[in-house]
Design a protein around this motif. Structure first.
Motif, short mmCIF file in Angstrom:
data_model
loop_
_atom_site.label_atom_id
_atom_site.label_comp_id
_atom_site.label_asym_id
_atom_site.label_seq_id
_atom_site.Cartn_x
_atom_site.Cartn_y
_atom_site.Cartn_z
N ASP A 106 0.94 -1.59 -0.24
CA ASP A 106 0.06 -0.06 0.38
C ASP A 106 0.86 1.50 0.52
OD1 ASP A 106 -2.19 1.75 0.38
OD2 ASP A 106 -2.00 0.95 2.23
N SER A 145 -0.33 4.26 -1.04
CA SER A 145 -1.28 5.01 -1.28
C SER A 145 -0.94 6.71 0.02
CB SER A 145 -2.79 5.01 -0.45
OG SER A 145 -3.06 4.06 0.78
N LYS A 146 -0.02 5.79 0.89
CA LYS A 146 0.37 7.46 2.77
C LYS A 146 1.30 8.16 1.60
CE LYS A 146 -0.27 5.09 6.96
NZ LYS A 146 -0.02 4.77 7.88
N PRO A 176 2.73 16.95 1.80
CA PRO A 176 2.49 15.42 2.40
C PRO A 176 2.58 15.35 3.10
CG PRO A 176 4.91 15.93 1.20
CD PRO A 176 3.97 17.87 1.31
N CYS A 177 2.03 14.78 3.61
CA CYS A 177 1.63 14.50 4.68
C CYS A 177 2.17 13.08 6.49
CB CYS A 177 0.11 13.69 5.55
SG CYS A 177 -1.60 14.75 4.80
N HIS A 178 3.34 12.49 5.58
CA HIS A 178 4.00 11.49 5.46
C HIS A 178 5.45 12.06 5.15
CE1 HIS A 178 0.75 9.36 7.59
NE2 HIS A 178 0.59 9.36 6.44
N GLU A 218 -0.32 11.49 0.08
CA GLU A 218 -1.50 11.99 0.93
C GLU A 218 -0.85 13.09 1.38
OE1 GLU A 218 -1.91 10.55 4.58
OE2 GLU A 218 -3.02 8.37 3.38
N ARG A 219 -2.13 14.00 1.06
CA ARG A 219 -1.40 16.16 1.01
C ARG A 219 -2.71 16.31 2.12
NH1 ARG A 219 1.97 17.51 -2.67
NH2 ARG A 219 0.68 19.57 -3.22
N LYS A 220 -1.89 18.15 2.73
CA LYS A 220 -2.79 17.84 3.59
C LYS A 220 -2.38 19.64 3.57
CE LYS A 220 -4.97 18.76 8.08
NZ LYS A 220 -4.80 17.86 9.41
#
Length: 153
Positions: free
Chosen positions: A132, A134-135, A144-146, A138-140
Motif C-alpha cells: 500500500d 497510498s500514504k 505531503p502528510c508523511h 496523502e496531502r494536507k
C-alpha cells in the motif's frame, strides 16, 4: 514495520521469482506457493485440485497435526495460492476449460497476482499491507502528510 520471519521470507522469495522470471501460475513449483516453499511441489498433495481452497484427506491430517510449511499451515497455503491465481485472472480451481489468461507470464498480470498475494500474506500476519503506497500521496494543505523515510521505517 515489524514483520514475521515467515512474511519476510515469503516476500523475498516472491520478489526474487518475479525478477528472475521464475514465477509461473500454472506450475506447482513456480507458482506463489511453490516459490514460498523453495520451488517444491509437495504442497500440491494437500488438495485434489490446483487452486482449490479445500483440503483433501492428506491436507486435513497435516492441518489437524498443526504442521507448518515455511511457517504456513496447509489451509493458509491453499488460500495463498487461490489468492494468487484469482488475481492473475484464473477461474478456480484450475480446469482444462476454465477461464485463464492468454499470457500467464505477462509481467503486469504477475504483478497483479503478487500484489494481491502480498496483501493477503500481510493480512494473515496482522500487519499493514507493505504494497500500500497510498500514504506516499496523502496531502494536507498542499503538503505531503508523511515523509518517505517515515513510511519506509
Amino acid at each position: 514495520m515489524n514483520t514475521s520471519y515467515r512474511l519476510e521470507q515469503a516476500i523475498k522469495k516472491l520478489y526474487t521469482a518475479f525478477h528472475a522470471n521464475t514465477l509461473h501460475p500454472e506450475c506447482c513449483q513456480q507458482c506463489a506457493v511453490g516459490n514460498i516453499l523453495d520451488n517444491t511441489d509437495a504442497w500440491k498433495h494437500l488438495s485434489d485440485q490446483h487452486g482449490s481452497s479445500r483440503l483433501n484427506y492428506v491436507g486435513i491430517v497435516h492441518q489437524n497435526l498443526g504442521r507448518k510449511f515455511n511457517g504456513y499451515s496447509p489451509l493458509e497455503l491453499l488460500n495463498i495460492e487461490a489468492t494468487f491465481l484469482r488475481a492473475c485472472g484464473y477461474s478456480l480451481p484450475l480446469q482444462k476449460h476454465g477461464k485463464k489468461p492468454k499470457k500467464p507470464q505477462d509481467k503486469h498480470l504477475l504483478f497483479e497476482g503478487l500484489s494481491a498475494t502480498i496483501s493477503y500474506l500481510c493480512a494473515l500476519d496482522g500487519v499493514e499491507n507493505v504494497m500500500d503506497y497510498s500514504k506516499l500521496f496523502e496531502r494536507k494543505n498542499g503538503q505531503p502528510c508523511h515523509q518517505l523515510d517515515e513510511i519506509l521505517a
